[in-house]
Write an enzyme that holds these catalytic residues in place. Structure first.
Site, mmCIF file in Angstrom:
data_model
loop_
_atom_site.group_PDB
_atom_site.id
_atom_site.type_symbol
_atom_site.label_atom_id
_atom_site.label_comp_id
_atom_site.label_asym_id
_atom_site.label_seq_id
_atom_site.Cartn_x
_atom_site.Cartn_y
_atom_site.Cartn_z
ATOM 1 N N ASP A 108 0.781 -1.243 0.000
ATOM 2 C CA ASP A 108 0.000 0.000 0.000
ATOM 3 C C ASP A 108 0.810 1.289 0.000
ATOM 4 O O ASP A 108 0.554 2.177 -0.791
ATOM 5 C CB ASP A 108 -0.969 -0.006 1.182
ATOM 6 C CG ASP A 108 -2.066 1.029 1.030
ATOM 7 O OD1 ASP A 108 -2.373 1.395 -0.120
ATOM 8 O OD2 ASP A 108 -2.613 1.473 2.046
ATOM 9 N N CYS A 114 -14.697 5.480 5.966
ATOM 10 C CA CYS A 114 -16.119 5.271 5.663
ATOM 11 C C CYS A 114 -16.270 3.905 5.016
ATOM 12 O O CYS A 114 -15.545 3.581 4.075
ATOM 13 C CB CYS A 114 -16.610 6.366 4.714
ATOM 14 S SG CYS A 114 -18.340 6.200 4.212
ATOM 15 N N CYS A 129 -20.045 -6.986 -11.527
ATOM 16 C CA CYS A 129 -20.939 -5.994 -10.900
ATOM 17 C C CYS A 129 -22.312 -5.959 -11.575
ATOM 18 O O CYS A 129 -23.319 -5.643 -10.927
ATOM 19 C CB CYS A 129 -20.309 -4.601 -10.952
ATOM 20 S SG CYS A 129 -18.956 -4.362 -9.773
ATOM 21 N N LEU A 163 -4.576 -6.153 0.606
ATOM 22 C CA LEU A 163 -3.722 -6.625 -0.483
ATOM 23 C C LEU A 163 -2.250 -6.367 -0.193
ATOM 24 O O LEU A 163 -1.888 -5.387 0.447
ATOM 25 C CB LEU A 163 -4.095 -5.920 -1.795
ATOM 26 C CG LEU A 163 -5.514 -6.120 -2.317
ATOM 27 C CD1 LEU A 163 -5.745 -5.245 -3.538
ATOM 28 C CD2 LEU A 163 -5.773 -7.582 -2.644
ATOM 29 N N LEU A 203 -11.375 -3.383 -4.825
ATOM 30 C CA LEU A 203 -11.366 -4.743 -5.337
ATOM 31 C C LEU A 203 -12.526 -5.538 -4.750
ATOM 32 O O LEU A 203 -12.823 -5.432 -3.560
ATOM 33 C CB LEU A 203 -10.042 -5.429 -4.985
ATOM 34 C CG LEU A 203 -9.778 -6.700 -5.804
ATOM 35 C CD1 LEU A 203 -9.313 -6.329 -7.211
ATOM 36 C CD2 LEU A 203 -8.745 -7.591 -5.131
#
Length: 384
Positions: A137, A244, A191, A172, A161
């Site tokens: 990250d 959030c 999706c 990740l 993801l």
């Protein structure tokens, strides 16, 4: 022989990944995301990265693994489920409590994941006789496109993801290696016509499916943004004080993570729904103690209290008023200014006018004075 050795290496990686607590492991090539660089450049051109200057500064290296490390031949992507035990949106209805994003309710995942990656990478390097580098990250690596290319999941309309096995709850990490390993097939987008993640966003941070304007994102505003949060977003923040989870939590694919798997990281009880009253009382030392080892610690006490004060202003809880008043004298202009806003939401007219008169005379910071002026103009306080 080469194919047989390749298969052995992949089996070894899969076993090591499971042993270290990872749920998914897949391999891709360093040139598997050719479109990522242009998308990133457009994102920066549109100013959707907000004040995250590091994105622009590292854009070239971020665009391709080969630009970051020319010797890389394979990218090993690993994922760990961190799905919550309970509905993370339930706390949003408890306005005397604070909502901390699921990923931040335990130890800093960067430390957890990186340590495990180093263990795997070290053993793999010894087995394969190849060089390795690990990233989690913070390095200029585009983990989500790489994970999608490796077949771990796909980038959903919320840009995060999504996995058919674990939904939207995945940490990740990546291991770059000079070893050539047969890549896995990329995952396709599942999706469909669903837009639940787009519709739930409190601040309309998605200008279009698969596009995020960080400047409007509550995760960005409460974590990355350093200054005062714009007035237009403060009500929408509700009691979200760090991150959030809305767009993640409503993803229909999460049901498979809930039914079949356990998260490896459990939330600290004291961070699931802490009381605003307790958080408003934190000085710097208490803040550091409470969030020791937590990613929340990285934003510092002043930005954290900025977020908590907005939650206090949104709570409608008069019991918090005395603590808000005390923070009007805080050494930090960021805290003082946000306390002014919270005061305007909670205080009766007489109290507001008295404090405004007493404190603006000695206030020297322009941003705090601007908050007082704004509060004066807001109904109903400005008319009282």
């Amino acid at each position: 022989m080469k194919r047989s050795n390749n298969e052995r290496l992949k089996r070894f990686l899969a076993e090591e990944a499971r042993a270290e607590g990872f749920d998914l492991m897949a391999v891709t090539t360093p040139d598997a995301i050719p479109q990522a660089g242009e998308r990133l450049r457009q994102y920066i051109t549109d100013k959707h990265h907000g004040t995250m200057e590091w994105m622009e500064e590292t854009a070239e290296r971020r665009a391709s693994p080969g630009a970051l490390w020319p010797e890389v031949r394979s990218v090993i992507m690993l994922a760990m489920n961190y799905g919550p035990e309970d509905d993370p949106l339930a706390v949003l209805n408890r306005r005397d409590r604070a909502a901390i994003s699921v990923y931040a309710q335990n130890r800093d995942y960067h430390d957890i994941i990186k340590g495990k990656l180093k263990q795997i990478a070290g053993r793999f390097a010894a087995r394969a006789g190849s060089d390795v580098k690990v990233f989690v990250d913070t390095a200029p690596v585009m983990e989500k496109p790489l994970a999608a290319a490796a077949g771990i999941g796909w980038q959903g309309k919320h840009t995060n993801l999504v996995s058919r096995e674990f939904g939207s709850w995945l940490f990740l990490g990546s291991i770059f290696t000079t070893a050539e390993i047969a890549p896995d097939e990329p995952e396709t987008d599942h999706c469909g016509s669903c837009r639940a993640c787009l519709d739930i966003c409190p601040t309309n941070a998605f200008p279009a499916p698969y596009r995020l304007d960080a400047r409007r994102c509550i995760s960005y505003l409460t974590v990355e943004h350093k200054g005062p949060i714009a007035h237009e977003f403060r009500k929408a923040l509700g009691n979200r004080i760090y991150g959030c989870d809305d767009c993640l939590a409503v993803c229909p694919w999460n049901k498979f993570a809930e039914e079949a798997h356990e998260a490896k990281l459990r939330a600290r009880d004291d961070l699931k729904a802490p009381k605003l009253e307790a958080l408003l009382a934190l000085d710097d030392a208490a803040f550091r103690t409470l969030f020791s080892g937590s990613p929340v610690k990285r934003i510092g006490r002043d930005r954290f209290l900025r977020n908590v004060l907005i939650a206090a202003g949104n709570s409608g809880d008069q019991n918090l008023l005395s603590q808000v008043e005390q923070l009007l004298d805080d050494p930090s202009p960021l805290v003082r200014g946000t306390a002014v806003w919270a005061l305007g939401q909670l205080a009766e007219p007489r109290i507001f006018r008295k404090l405004r008169k007493a404190l603006t005379a000695s206030e020297t910071d322009d941003t705090v004075l601007a908050e007082w002026r704004m509060a004066e103009r807001q109904d109903p306080v400005g008319e009282r």
